[in-house]
Design a protein around this motif. Structure first.
Motif, PDB file in Angstrom:
ATOM      1  N   GLY A 121       0.818  -1.205   0.000  1.00 24.60           N
ATOM      2  CA  GLY A 121       0.000   0.000   0.000  1.00 24.60           C
ATOM      3  C   GLY A 121       0.853   1.257   0.000  1.00 24.60           C
ATOM      4  N   LEU A 137      -6.177  -9.010  -6.185  1.00 24.81           N
ATOM      5  CA  LEU A 137      -5.713  -7.904  -5.341  1.00 24.81           C
ATOM      6  C   LEU A 137      -4.317  -7.406  -5.703  1.00 24.81           C
ATOM      7  N   THR A 149      -3.567  -4.125  -7.451  1.00 21.35           N
ATOM      8  CA  THR A 149      -4.513  -3.787  -8.516  1.00 21.35           C
ATOM      9  C   THR A 149      -5.430  -2.699  -7.965  1.00 21.35           C
ATOM     10  N   GLN A 150      -6.333  -2.204  -8.769  1.00 20.33           N
ATOM     11  CA  GLN A 150      -7.275  -1.209  -8.263  1.00 20.33           C
ATOM     12  C   GLN A 150      -8.113  -1.797  -7.134  1.00 20.33           C
ATOM     13  N   ALA A 151      -8.521  -3.065  -7.286  1.00 21.47           N
ATOM     14  CA  ALA A 151      -9.277  -3.726  -6.211  1.00 21.47           C
ATOM     15  C   ALA A 151      -8.424  -3.856  -4.952  1.00 21.47           C
ATOM     16  N   GLN A 196      -5.890  -1.869  -4.134  1.00 17.34           N
ATOM     17  CA  GLN A 196      -5.724  -0.516  -3.591  1.00 17.34           C
ATOM     18  C   GLN A 196      -6.983  -0.098  -2.827  1.00 17.34           C
ATOM     19  N   ASP A 197      -8.158  -0.396  -3.391  1.00 19.59           N
ATOM     20  CA  ASP A 197      -9.418  -0.066  -2.722  1.00 19.59           C
ATOM     21  C   ASP A 197      -9.527  -0.803  -1.390  1.00 19.59           C
ATOM     22  N   LEU A 198      -9.143  -2.092  -1.393  1.00 16.19           N
ATOM     23  CA  LEU A 198      -9.174  -2.866  -0.151  1.00 16.19           C
ATOM     24  C   LEU A 198      -8.196  -2.289   0.864  1.00 16.19           C
ATOM     25  N   GLU A 216      -7.110   0.771   1.086  1.00 20.03           N
ATOM     26  CA  GLU A 216      -7.640   2.054   1.577  1.00 20.03           C
ATOM     27  C   GLU A 216      -8.738   1.848   2.609  1.00 20.03           C
ATOM     28  N   ASP A 217      -9.438   0.740   2.525  1.00 21.14           N
ATOM     29  CA  ASP A 217     -10.509   0.442   3.469  1.00 21.14           C
ATOM     30  C   ASP A 217      -9.978  -0.227   4.733  1.00 21.14           C
TER      31      ASP A 217
END
Length: 163
Positions: free
Chosen positions: A68, A101, A119-121, A123-125, A127-128
């Motif tokens: 991350g 991921l 991946t974008q998924a 990165q989204d995970l 960030e969460d």
């Protein structure tokens, strides 16, 4: 008819009367090691319980947290910065890749290695779950002030330097 015998053991009267194993059992370093392991076990249990609720294993979370906020890393860099051994890192990255991921890319200037990045998924995970998990840890570690944290870090650094 069974018989019972009682063996009386003379309690040592001085340190000189102790056997080497009795002396070793009384070493303050043994108590320190027990406290260190118990502390790690308590932390691990607390930490892992929350990470599992996020749908990840500890090593998967460790790799995601390491990747991350980076453009990606070589496997050797990930191994150096995580608590994951090199021998298991490939399998962890394989599973994260299967979940969509992370992805592996081969850098054009060095075709003998590859870069692992979120991946974008992923990165989204990240960030969460990363801020969520830090806040979870702060529920316990937030009881420490900055001076406490620095003192503990210094003591752990001193201990780590011995090895």
């Amino acid at each position: 008819m069974s018989s019972c015998c009682v063996i009386l053991v003379k309690k040592p009267t001085s340190d000189q009367d102790l056997t080497p194993s009795q002396k070793a059992a009384n070493e303050p370093t043994l108590a320190l090691l027990r406290d260190l392991v118990r502390t790690y076990q308590a932390f691990y249990s607390y930490d892992e319980a929350h990470i599992r609720t996020l749908g990840l294993t500890m090593p998967q979370f460790d790799v995601l947290a390491t990747l991350g906020n980076t453009p990606g890393m070589m496997m050797s860099q990930i191994a150096e910065q995580t608590l994951v051994t090199k021998g298991t890192l490939t399998g962890i990255v394989d599973r994260l890749e299967a979940k969509g991921l992370v992805e592996r890319t081969v850098p054009p200037d060095n075709r003998r290695c590859f870069i692992v990045k979120l991946t974008q998924a992923g990165q989204d995970l990240f960030e969460d779950v990363f801020p969520t998990h830090i806040n979870y840890l702060k529920l316990r570690l937030g009881a420490l002030n900055l001076e406490d944290i620095q003192r503990i870090q210094a003591a752990l650094g001193q201990l780590r330097a011995l090895f």
